[in-house]
Design an enzyme around this catalytic site. Structure first.
Site, PDB file in Angstrom:
ATOM      1  N   GLY A 269      -6.803   3.517   1.602  1.00  0.00           N
ATOM      2  CA  GLY A 269      -5.808   2.480   1.345  1.00  0.00           C
ATOM      3  C   GLY A 269      -4.420   3.044   1.157  1.00  0.00           C
ATOM      4  N   CYS A 270      -4.014   3.174  -0.093  1.00  0.00           N
ATOM      5  CA  CYS A 270      -2.632   3.539  -0.382  1.00  0.00           C
ATOM      6  C   CYS A 270      -2.301   4.984  -0.038  1.00  0.00           C
ATOM      7  CB  CYS A 270      -2.314   3.239  -1.842  1.00  0.00           C
ATOM      8  SG  CYS A 270      -2.373   1.463  -2.220  1.00  0.00           S
ATOM      9  N   VAL A 271      -3.298   5.875  -0.075  1.00  0.00           N
ATOM     10  CA  VAL A 271      -3.042   7.250   0.330  1.00  0.00           C
ATOM     11  C   VAL A 271      -2.769   7.313   1.831  1.00  0.00           C
ATOM     12  CG1 VAL A 271      -4.021   9.570   0.549  1.00  0.00           C
ATOM     13  CG2 VAL A 271      -4.353   8.260  -1.567  1.00  0.00           C
TER      14      VAL A 271
ATOM     15  N   PRO B 179       0.787  -1.234   0.000  1.00  0.00           N
ATOM     16  CA  PRO B 179       0.000   0.000   0.000  1.00  0.00           C
ATOM     17  C   PRO B 179       0.821   1.288   0.000  1.00  0.00           C
ATOM     18  CG  PRO B 179      -0.979  -1.591   1.506  1.00  0.00           C
ATOM     19  CD  PRO B 179       0.329  -2.173   1.061  1.00  0.00           C
TER      20      PRO B 179
ATOM     21  N   SER C 154       0.593   5.716   2.666  1.00  0.00           N
ATOM     22  CA  SER C 154       1.694   6.590   2.254  1.00  0.00           C
ATOM     23  C   SER C 154       1.796   7.805   3.159  1.00  0.00           C
ATOM     24  CB  SER C 154       1.501   7.033   0.800  1.00  0.00           C
ATOM     25  OG  SER C 154       1.492   5.930  -0.078  1.00  0.00           O
TER      26      SER C 154
END
Length: 207
Positions: free
Chosen positions: A148-150, A119, A153
């Protein structure tokens, strides 16, 4: 003020501001999220449009622009537990049309592409080292998906020592509830969530 806002205001909500040298990340804007036939489809055309406007302002400001995507070995040998858990990731096997860039987001020669398997844009990649070598202290996040990936990160950007900014209109999710909940949480603890208008004004001030 709601009870939730009042409760959080006692402990969280401090503003981090902007740093001295910014970089823009466009996280996982790939075709699967824009194709209604794909199980990843999230109806996020407006999110991409916002990110493209921020991207244009970033180029004018002369700051680094980095795109991420998710790419797996054709037999998913590098997918690990994430691939096992999240069924739609089969759309990101090497060569899949769902992993291509959507219309309007053709990478330029001045942009860096970071391919990842998990992710966070930072986990298992050279991103943190690259940003550090460029003198970046502020990471501006746009992309998919908010929950998710935001979010992953965002947490990793902060954990690596970067002032982190999330652009509200330029991140998206397939349902408003996790989208808003994660924006609330990131703004409280890990980043400043700002409007597209505010980030473009800031980028213009860097010119």
């Amino acid at each position: 003020m709601s009870d939730l806002d009042d409760n959080y205001a006692k402990a969280y909500g401090q503003r981090a501001g902007f740093g001295k040298r910014a970089a823009l990340l466009l996280i996982d804007f790939v075709q699967g999220y824009f194709d209604p036939s794909c199980d990843l489809y999230a109806d996020v055309d407006d999110t991409l449009a916002s990110a493209l406007r921020v991207r244009e302002a970033a180029h004018v400001a002369g700051i680094p622009v980095i795109l991420t995507n998710v790419v797996y070995h054709s037999k998913a040998l590098d997918g690990g537990r994430f691939y096992e858990k999240a069924k739609p990731l089969h759309n990101f096997l090497a060569g899949s049309a769902m992993g291509a860039w959507p219309d309007g987001l053709e990478p330029t020669s001045d942009e860096l592409i970071i391919s990842k398997q998990y992710p966070s844009a930072f986990f298992g990649t050279s991103l943190a080292s690259t940003l550090t070598s460029l003198g970046v202290d502020n990471v501006i996040l746009t992309g998919l998906t908010t929950s998710g990936c935001v979010r992953a990160s965002c947490v990793d950007a902060m954990s690596h020592g970067f002032i982190t900014t999330v652009v509200r209109e330029a991140v998206g999710d397939r349902h408003p509830d996790p989208h808003e909940a994660n924006l609330f949480d990131m703004d409280a603890k890990y980043a400043d969530v700002v409007s597209e208008e505010a980030i473009i004004a800031h980028l213009q001030s860097l010119r």
